[in-house]
Design a protein around this motif. Sequence first.
Motif, mmCIF file in Angstrom:
data_model
loop_
_atom_site.group_PDB
_atom_site.id
_atom_site.type_symbol
_atom_site.label_atom_id
_atom_site.label_comp_id
_atom_site.label_asym_id
_atom_site.label_seq_id
_atom_site.Cartn_x
_atom_site.Cartn_y
_atom_site.Cartn_z
ATOM 1 N N PHE A 388 0.834 -1.202 0.000
ATOM 2 C CA PHE A 388 0.000 0.000 0.000
ATOM 3 C C PHE A 388 0.873 1.259 0.000
ATOM 4 O O PHE A 388 0.501 2.271 -0.592
ATOM 5 N N ALA A 389 2.008 1.210 0.686
ATOM 6 C CA ALA A 389 2.912 2.361 0.694
ATOM 7 C C ALA A 389 3.422 2.668 -0.714
ATOM 8 O O ALA A 389 3.551 3.835 -1.105
ATOM 9 N N ILE A 390 3.696 1.617 -1.488
ATOM 10 C CA ILE A 390 4.140 1.810 -2.872
ATOM 11 C C ILE A 390 3.051 2.507 -3.684
ATOM 12 O O ILE A 390 3.319 3.455 -4.443
ATOM 13 N N LEU A 391 1.792 2.077 -3.517
ATOM 14 C CA LEU A 391 0.688 2.729 -4.228
ATOM 15 C C LEU A 391 0.505 4.165 -3.753
ATOM 16 O O LEU A 391 0.243 5.072 -4.558
ATOM 17 N N ARG A 402 6.041 14.646 -9.798
ATOM 18 C CA ARG A 402 7.425 14.195 -9.781
ATOM 19 C C ARG A 402 7.464 12.669 -9.807
ATOM 20 O O ARG A 402 6.465 12.001 -9.523
ATOM 21 N N THR A 403 8.628 12.120 -10.146
ATOM 22 C CA THR A 403 8.791 10.672 -10.128
ATOM 23 C C THR A 403 8.614 10.163 -8.707
ATOM 24 O O THR A 403 9.268 10.653 -7.783
ATOM 25 N N PRO A 404 7.726 9.209 -8.502
ATOM 26 C CA PRO A 404 7.508 8.703 -7.138
ATOM 27 C C PRO A 404 8.774 8.063 -6.574
ATOM 28 O O PRO A 404 9.433 7.270 -7.254
ATOM 29 N N GLU A 405 9.102 8.416 -5.347
ATOM 30 C CA GLU A 405 10.247 7.837 -4.658
ATOM 31 C C GLU A 405 9.843 7.455 -3.248
ATOM 32 O O GLU A 405 9.038 8.139 -2.617
ATOM 33 N N TYR A 406 10.405 6.341 -2.767
ATOM 34 C CA TYR A 406 10.144 5.911 -1.392
ATOM 35 C C TYR A 406 11.441 5.381 -0.806
ATOM 36 O O TYR A 406 12.066 4.506 -1.396
ATOM 37 N N VAL A 407 11.857 5.923 0.297
ATOM 38 C CA VAL A 407 13.112 5.611 1.003
ATOM 39 C C VAL A 407 14.295 5.514 0.040
ATOM 40 O O VAL A 407 15.139 4.632 0.144
ATOM 41 N N GLY A 408 14.337 6.452 -0.926
ATOM 42 C CA GLY A 408 15.473 6.545 -1.827
ATOM 43 C C GLY A 408 15.387 5.677 -3.065
ATOM 44 O O GLY A 408 16.339 5.637 -3.847
ATOM 45 N N LYS A 409 14.287 4.977 -3.257
ATOM 46 C CA LYS A 409 14.128 4.132 -4.447
ATOM 47 C C LYS A 409 12.996 4.666 -5.318
ATOM 48 O O LYS A 409 11.900 4.974 -4.817
ATOM 49 N N ILE A 411 9.912 4.506 -7.581
ATOM 50 C CA ILE A 411 8.807 3.565 -7.752
ATOM 51 C C ILE A 411 8.282 3.743 -9.177
ATOM 52 O O ILE A 411 7.708 4.778 -9.516
ATOM 53 N N GLU A 412 8.503 2.729 -9.992
ATOM 54 C CA GLU A 412 8.136 2.803 -11.399
ATOM 55 C C GLU A 412 7.005 1.819 -11.705
ATOM 56 O O GLU A 412 6.467 1.166 -10.815
ATOM 57 N N PHE A 418 3.047 -4.881 -9.863
ATOM 58 C CA PHE A 418 3.127 -6.021 -8.949
ATOM 59 C C PHE A 418 2.349 -5.745 -7.659
ATOM 60 O O PHE A 418 1.714 -6.647 -7.100
ATOM 61 N N ALA A 419 2.404 -4.502 -7.160
ATOM 62 C CA ALA A 419 1.656 -4.171 -5.949
ATOM 63 C C ALA A 419 0.156 -4.297 -6.176
ATOM 64 O O ALA A 419 -0.572 -4.855 -5.337
ATOM 65 N N VAL A 420 -0.320 -3.794 -7.303
ATOM 66 C CA VAL A 420 -1.747 -3.910 -7.629
ATOM 67 C C VAL A 420 -2.137 -5.371 -7.786
ATOM 68 O O VAL A 420 -3.203 -5.804 -7.323
#
Length: 566
Positions: A388-391, A402-409, A411-412, A418-420
Motif C-alpha cells: 500500500f505504501a508503494i501505491l 514528480r517521479t515517485p520515490e520511497y526511502v530513496g528508491k 517507484i516505477e 506487482f503491488a496492484v
Amino acid sequence: MTLQGWTLILVFTAITIALTKPMGIWLHAVYEGRRTPLHAVLAPVERGFYRLAGIDPNAEQGWRRYTVHMLVFQLVTLLFTYFILRFQNLLPMNPRGLAGQDSHLAFNTAVSFTTNTNWQSYSGETLSNLSQMLGLTIHNFLSAATGIAIAFALIRGFARRETSGIGNFWADLTRITLYVLLPACVVYALFLIACGVPQTFASLVDAQTLEGAKQTILLGPVASQEAIKMLGTNGGGFFNANSAHPFENPTALTNFVQMLSIFALGVGLTWVFGKAVNNTRQGWAILAAMMLLFLGGVTIAYWQEAAGNPVLHNLGVAGVNMEGKEVRFGAAASALFATVTTDASCGAVNAMHDSFTALGGLVPLFNIQLGEIIVGGVGAGLYGFLLFAILAVFVAGLMVGRTPEYVGKKIESREVKFAVLAIAVLPLMILGLSAIGAVLPGGLAGPLNKGPHGFSEILYAFSSGTGNNGSAFAGLTAATPFYDGLLGLAMWVGRFFMIVPAMAIAGSLAAKKYHPETTGSFPTTGALWVGLLIGLILIIGGLTFLPSLALGPIADHLAMIHGQLF
C-alpha cells in the motif's frame, strides 16, 4: 462504555508502542545475521542444521531462487502434515484412539496451518497429541518464520543498492526460528504454565462436580502450542473454544499478555524497516498509521458491544451485549481481543464473533478485508502494508508531478503493477468465492442464520481464509467437502499469490540505485504521509467491499435497530 474499558485499551496501546523498539532491535540483529547473546548456546545448533542440509548461509539468492525454495519447502511440509492428520489413528501418542481426519478435512487443515491461517473446520479436541505437536505446532513455528523471512527479503529490497541478492531463505528461516521464536516461546510457555495452562502428555482426567456428577476434562501439551499460537499470530486453538477456554486463557493477566504477544513481533518489524533504510522515522510513520487504524476499529467495536442489542432492550434485557462472551473478560476485553486478532491475522478468539452486534462484527470482518495490514501477521503485515505504501507514494508522486520515490528508491510501473496484482488477490478470492457460496446448495447449507447475518457468515469465512486470519463467524458449518475445498484454495492463493509479487518487487528494488531525498521529494515520515496512507487503505477497502458489507453486517444492523428478526 466505561472508564475501566477505555483504560484497558489505552494501556494496551501504550505498552504495544513501548515494545516496538526493543522488539525491533532484537529482530534487526537477526535480520543482519549479527551475533547475539543466544549464539553462545544456539550457534552450534545453527551450524549443525546447515551442515546436515548442505546449505551455505552466506550464499545470496535472487528473488526467484528465494521464492522457489520457499514454495517447495511449504509444499513438502504441507504433505507431511496431511499424512499425520489423515493417519493419526495409526500413529503413536494417541491415547484416546482418535480417528484420522477425512481427506477433505485433512487437506483443509494442512493448508490452513501451512499458510499461517489456522482456520479450523474441526474441534481441537479431535486431534491426538502427536497431531497437535508434530503436525500443527511445528507449522506454527515454520509458517511464522516464513512470514518474517519474506518481510526481511522485502526490507532488503528497499535497503540494498544495485544488487540481485535479497538474502538466503534457509538462513533467514533458521535464524528466525532459533534466535527469535524458540527462545521467546520457551519463556512464554513457562509463564503460561505458571498461570495454570496445562502442559502434559496426559490426555484426560476425570473429576467430580459439586453436584456429584462425573466430568471428563481433556488435557494435553497446551502451553507450548499456546505460546507460538499467539506470538506467531497463528490462532489455532488446542480446544474448540480457543482462547475462551480456561485452559488456554485462564486469567485476565494471560488474556492481556496474549493480546500483547499477538502484536509484539509485528510492531517490532516496523522499526526494523526504518533501521534498515537508515531512517527510523519511516518505521514510526508506518506504525502510526497502523495504530490509528487499530484505534478506530476498537472504538467502533467497543461502542457497539457496550451499546447492546435494542431488540433485547425492548424485551426488558438491558445492558451490554454479553452473548457469546466470557464473563471473565467482559465487553471491553472481548472487543479489544477481536480487533487485535483480526488486525494481526491471528484468528485466536476469546469471544464468538458471530454473537457480536452487527457493526461490532463488521469491525473484525473489515480488518481482514483491508488485507491484514494493520500490524498484520508476523512479517505478512509489514510486506502487505509496504504494498500500500508503494501505491500511496505513486499517487503522491502524480499529485506533485514528480517521479515517485520511497526511502530513496524510484517507484516505477513495474513495482506498481506487482503491488496492484498482489492487492487484487484478496477481493478476487473473497468476493468471488463468497458469491459462489451464496448461490450454490453446498454453500447455502453452511450458515446457521438466515438473512443478512447468514450471508455475513459466508463472507467472513472466505475473508478469513483468503486473508489468512483463521477466525470465524461461528455459526457456519464448514466441515464439508464444499467449504473445506474452497477455503483451502482461498488460503493457499491468499498467502502465496500475494507473496510472489511482493518478492518480485523486492528483487526489482534491490537492483535500483539510491536517490537521496531533495526538497522536491514527497515527505514520507510526517502527518501528511500517515494521513495519505490511511486514506488510501480505507478508500481501496471501502470501494471494494462496501457492497458486500451492505448486504451483510450493515443490512443486519438496520434490521436490528428496527426490530426485524430472521
